[in-house]
Design an enzyme around this catalytic site. Sequence first.
Site, short mmCIF file in Angstrom:
data_model
loop_
_atom_site.label_atom_id
_atom_site.label_comp_id
_atom_site.label_asym_id
_atom_site.label_seq_id
_atom_site.Cartn_x
_atom_site.Cartn_y
_atom_site.Cartn_z
N LEU A 409 3.91 -4.05 -2.86
CA LEU A 409 5.07 -3.50 -2.15
C LEU A 409 6.27 -4.40 -2.37
O LEU A 409 6.27 -5.56 -1.96
CB LEU A 409 4.77 -3.37 -0.66
CG LEU A 409 5.91 -2.81 0.19
CD1 LEU A 409 6.25 -1.39 -0.23
CD2 LEU A 409 5.55 -2.85 1.67
N ASP A 410 7.27 -3.85 -3.05
CA ASP A 410 8.52 -4.57 -3.26
C ASP A 410 9.67 -3.58 -3.16
O ASP A 410 10.58 -3.58 -3.98
CB ASP A 410 8.51 -5.26 -4.63
CG ASP A 410 9.61 -6.30 -4.75
OD1 ASP A 410 10.18 -6.69 -3.71
OD2 ASP A 410 9.92 -6.71 -5.88
N ALA A 411 9.60 -2.74 -2.14
CA ALA A 411 10.60 -1.67 -1.97
C ALA A 411 11.73 -2.12 -1.07
O ALA A 411 12.49 -1.28 -0.59
CB ALA A 411 9.94 -0.43 -1.38
#
Length: 559
Positions: A409-411
Amino acid sequence: MERESATQSIPAQRDVVVRSSRFLLLVVFFAGIGTLGIEMVASRLLAPYFGTSQPIWAAVIGLTLVYLAIGYRLGGSLADRRPDERTLYQVIVWAGLLTGFIPLLSAPILRFAQQALAQFLVGGFLGALFGVLVLFSLPVILMAMVSPFAVRLQLKRVEAGVAVAGSVAGALSALSTVGSIVGTFLAALYLIPAIGTTRTIYLIAVFLIITGLLGLRDWRYLLPLLIVAGLFYYTTATRDSIKSADCLGCVLVAEEESAYNYLQVATRETPRGMTVNLIMNEGQAIQSIRNTRFEETGDPLDLLTGGGPWDYFAVAPYFVPDRDPSAVASLAMLGSATGTVPAQFLATYGPRTRIDAVEIDPRIIALGREYFGMRDSAVATDYPNYRVHAQDARYWLTTNQGAYDVIGLDAYRQPYVPFHLTTVEFFELVRSRLTPDGVAVVNAGKGVGGDDRLGQALASTMREVFPQVFIIDTAGFANQIVVGVNRPVGDGVANFQANYARMQNPTLRAVMDWSLRLGSAPIREFRIETARYAPFTDDRAPVEQLIDTLIFDAALGKQ
């Protein structure tokens, strides 16, 4: 009988209201379009300097409401003193003229606000307030004056007067609101994506001036139209870009406005070769990076970013005991941007690795294919199991099946975080999509001076879902990598060290070495008894408040 006659005449008077001065009704409708069109444009002008977070939207919406309140009050007072249609049309012409100056003034004013406030580290909220105050106050106030002015003019025409005041005010307010709805969707869904922010502003300005001209029928008022035309020519002919590249030593290669973001692609020469960088909105962080040297060497080591957060997703599985690279065969990357992490995974674990990359902005995906060497299965055959999805990360995860060895997750858009990707319910969904030995990996930024409150809050939330959570401080870019394991693994740090000792893959070995030696703090397990924050939930996830506190504490010199 007289009262009955008067009562019976009211419907007839209402019909007169509807039929009278149809052009005046159109003017109210057009002013509503312009008002909310300007509000949509305001957020886009602020994005390159202060981002598009919830607090920035609060500044735009809050001040717009202030201007509307002022305009309603001034419009009613002016209409009582000078109930003349010409005055109303002059107000509209002035609103259009002042709107035409926004594109010319926006860049220097917003750049000044950004640079001045950056010295005090107080973030974008106050800068956005200043920008909206200076640029948009007068045009919006003038457009807000139209509706109460029109009510006064309509009542002047109608014999029944006060007897139909409610109907007149209600009808015109509804008409103005419908215009605002049209302005919102027209600007956000069509004009800005189709012609850009600057041209949308000029189109609104011309639209308002022409409306006033048609009412005045006085060709002397062509001068404001000519002035706006001149401003349009000057701005579009002299401005090569919205702003210069938002990274030190970078050269701007491309920029564009998508439906979601202001985007820059910039290159930079480094000792390891030239890098291509994706920068979004206010430029607080580099969202994706690729070293072009990899195209020459094919060496996975050349895709590493020197300790940036992207490098660590591939080593997260090694908190699990006796984990072998051959057993890591799948990745779901939520917030993949232009594909930095998928590219590293494919180079490290092999071209047949199954990867689903999710990025909400289709234009970022297009930039990845054009500038970052992204070769997913939709455009090439090199990586047949690499698929890219232009969707919201949580929606995609909810509506698709399949289990993954790693879910990354790198949103997150610096410095703010979409709240629905930080909650217990979200991480429960993530865990349900992991293989038995799978891991969830989250990139969390740190504040000035290494302030790790965001990472701590996310770790507290993840610990509600995962049996164990581990933290790696990155060697570069001042980030934390928070890792949740799908099953208890015992001493995860010892497992990581043991896996490192027998690791043969040079790329994985390099990053594992950085993890153990170069972080600002040792690699460690997050203990629930040290939690400083209540877990975030879909009902309560005050992540924006947390980050605002972090920013203001930095400004005040607190740690």
